[in-house]
Design a protein around this motif. Structure first.
Motif, mmCIF file in Angstrom:
data_model
loop_
_atom_site.group_PDB
_atom_site.id
_atom_site.type_symbol
_atom_site.label_atom_id
_atom_site.label_comp_id
_atom_site.label_asym_id
_atom_site.label_seq_id
_atom_site.Cartn_x
_atom_site.Cartn_y
_atom_site.Cartn_z
ATOM 1 N N LYS A 107 0.657 -1.218 0.310
ATOM 2 C CA LYS A 107 -0.181 -0.520 0.001
ATOM 3 C C LYS A 107 0.708 0.997 -0.311
ATOM 4 N N GLU B 197 -4.727 -1.520 -7.293
ATOM 5 C CA GLU B 197 -3.287 -2.844 -7.074
ATOM 6 C C GLU B 197 -1.785 -2.652 -6.995
ATOM 7 N N TYR B 198 -0.755 -3.441 -6.541
ATOM 8 C CA TYR B 198 0.912 -3.000 -6.223
ATOM 9 C C TYR B 198 1.587 -3.828 -7.371
ATOM 10 N N ALA C 240 -0.286 0.018 -3.850
ATOM 11 C CA ALA C 240 -1.857 0.354 -3.575
ATOM 12 C C ALA C 240 -1.759 1.307 -3.506
#
Length: 135
Positions: free
Chosen positions: A21, A39-40, A100
């Motif tokens: 995050k 999203e990552y 994210a």
């Protein structure tokens, strides 16, 4: 030419872990509209460049684009059909680690309908889920 750092302390780095995050770059700062990751993951320098070209193709140099990420992580790869061992491979490409909630691109100085079409087209060039903000 693709983005990459001019000078780094170490030529090759370890993989590390993803930032799950993002806490630093989560709000618009320069433009009125932007692309935010949901999203990552990793975004390569060539994906960043193709996204920038896609935005420029639609707005036709009428507004300003701000790039809020930079590919500063080298990814190494050994050549095909090489035996195991003998050290780490050479640098293959550069990536940017995206958490994210991170702002990836910002644009300003154009009408909202033109910005929406440009950013929608640009989101298709990125490998992660994104959302448009500022509308």
């Amino acid at each position: 030419m693709l983005l990459q750092p001019k000078k780094i302390k170490f030529k090759k780095i370890q993989k590390g872990t993803y930032k799950k995050k993002e806490f630093a770059v989560t709000t618009l700062k320069f433009g009125k509209f932007g692309i935010k990751s949901m999203e990552y993951g990793y975004v390569t320098a060539s994906q960043i460049e193709s996204t920038r070209i896609a935005i420029n193709r639609i707005i036709k140099r009428s507004g300003k684009i701000w790039l809020r990420i930079f590919p500063n992580k080298p990814i190494t790869k050994k050549p095909a059909e090489v035996r195991m061992g003998k050290g780490k491979g050479s640098v293959d490409h550069w990536v940017s680690s995206i958490g994210a909630g991170r702002i990836i691109f910002e644009i300003g100085g154009i009408k909202p309908n033109l910005a929406k079409s440009a950013l929608t087209y640009a989101c298709s060039k990125l490998p992660i889920k994104t959302v448009l903000i500022g509308f």
